[in-house]
Design an enzyme around this catalytic site. Sequence first.
Site, PDB file in Angstrom:
ATOM      1  N   GLU A  60       5.981  47.528  41.239  1.00  0.00           N
ATOM      2  CA  GLU A  60       5.731  46.133  41.607  1.00  0.00           C
ATOM      3  C   GLU A  60       6.857  45.224  41.115  1.00  0.00           C
ATOM      4  O   GLU A  60       7.296  45.305  39.972  1.00  0.00           O
ATOM      5  CB  GLU A  60       4.419  45.612  41.021  1.00  0.00           C
ATOM      6  CG  GLU A  60       4.178  44.154  41.403  1.00  0.00           C
ATOM      7  CD  GLU A  60       3.047  43.473  40.659  1.00  0.00           C
ATOM      8  OE1 GLU A  60       2.792  42.287  40.957  1.00  0.00           O
ATOM      9  OE2 GLU A  60       2.426  44.107  39.782  1.00  0.00           O
ATOM     10  N   ASP A  99       7.815  41.705  23.695  1.00  0.00           N
ATOM     11  CA  ASP A  99       8.290  40.347  23.960  1.00  0.00           C
ATOM     12  C   ASP A  99       8.254  39.568  22.650  1.00  0.00           C
ATOM     13  O   ASP A  99       7.187  39.382  22.060  1.00  0.00           O
ATOM     14  CB  ASP A  99       7.388  39.686  25.010  1.00  0.00           C
ATOM     15  CG  ASP A  99       7.836  38.274  25.374  1.00  0.00           C
ATOM     16  OD1 ASP A  99       8.915  37.852  24.916  1.00  0.00           O
ATOM     17  OD2 ASP A  99       7.097  37.594  26.107  1.00  0.00           O
ATOM     18  N   ASP A 136       9.219  35.931  21.071  1.00  0.00           N
ATOM     19  CA  ASP A 136       9.529  34.566  21.495  1.00  0.00           C
ATOM     20  C   ASP A 136       9.698  33.674  20.275  1.00  0.00           C
ATOM     21  O   ASP A 136       8.845  33.667  19.376  1.00  0.00           O
ATOM     22  CB  ASP A 136       8.386  34.044  22.369  1.00  0.00           C
ATOM     23  CG  ASP A 136       8.767  32.799  23.151  1.00  0.00           C
ATOM     24  OD1 ASP A 136       9.435  31.917  22.563  1.00  0.00           O
ATOM     25  OD2 ASP A 136       8.403  32.703  24.334  1.00  0.00           O
TER      26      ASP A 136
END
Length: 433
Positions: free
Chosen positions: A46, A111, A113
């Site tokens: 995807e 991830d 951040d």
Amino acid sequence: MSTSDYDPACLPDLLPLYYRRLFPFSQYYRWLSYGGVSKNYFQNREFSFTLKDDIYVRYQSFTTQNELEKEMQKMVPYKIDIGAVYSHRPSQHNAVKSGTFQALEKELVFDIDMTDYDDVRRCCSAADICSKCWTLMTIAIRILDRALREDFGFHHLLWVYSGRRGVHCWVCDDAARKLSVAARSAVAEYLSLVKGGEETVRKVVLSDPIHPFINHSLSVVERYFQQYAIVDQDILGSKESVDKVLAVFPVDRYFFKEGSSVSYDLHFSCVSVKSNSKKGGQYFDKEIMLQYCYPRLDVNVSKGVNHLLKSPFSVHPKTGRISVPIDLKELDTFDPFEVPTISLICEELEKPRAEEAEEDDMKDKENEQEAGERRRIRDYKRTSLAKYVKVFDRFLEAMARSRKGEMLKKSGEIEKDSVFHIHLILAFTLQMD
């Protein structure tokens, strides 16, 4: 080129050029195909595109590299996200029988951040970053890369700058891509140390004995802590910042004199001496270092197989910076502000070269696809993007060598089995005679 040199209003004009002449489609397709590991592996992946005016398009999928190129050049996405490999082509998910369309595999991803560190950094907040707080990303990469390689045995880790305020890690080993949700959750929880939200004051609590993983992590933090926390962040330099430390440490203010030049070692040796008399407080010095510097993970990104993550070489619309792979050999000198913007590389692309006319004459003798591929390779090599594509190339080559090694190993095992069976047949034949 600084971010101030980039004008977001120019993005609609720059993106078509970027996707037509600079985006490394060949390497990108090579990465996500994994050497044709299984039928339809790339086709069932995807992709998600965020278009102009925040139009969000999910469940995009492509059969070939050429199809991916044409669609990206046609749709001109402002942002590209990569999702899972599904049981069926994502673009046909509405036509599949209910309940059968399932996410099967995806890289194990992380991830980190900078906004998650806002309670412990004084220089910036929210989406802003600077060279002082970027050290937190360096520490995070050092800690997580070691743990993923040594504690879990993974080899193929692609570290990528997000383009604005953080970093992503793509663990691309075959075993990592096949991990279940439960296994991903276990890895993410193992690597998570800073716990609790804004209401939690003491976010790191250590017990005796300290786990070897935490000791390894502390050894990394200790290398950076004095310069980062005491000097750059000056965590003992004002009443407000000292109060934050005191909220975690049950010690008297006597040991902290804000704005003083007392060394880091003296400050924390005082803390250690004072806290040793308190039950469960023998590791407060280590806890404060970890609370201020340990990686803060978005565990939900890592746990879900079907979770989307921003693609390498996507352009950040607000900063204009390209999301580029990070060379760990040069990690301590990596500067997010030196990462090229789309406006810079497009400007570099337009600079004429003497040999260009001769190369253009040659392209007429090639077929269109080969000419396009040759031109794209030539084009990105003329820009500041080249060094980052080279990092990506090295990563892909290492994966290819590993796949070849595994194939040879399996081939050798098959040959040994065949020889063994031949010997058994011969022995049986001789006995019959």
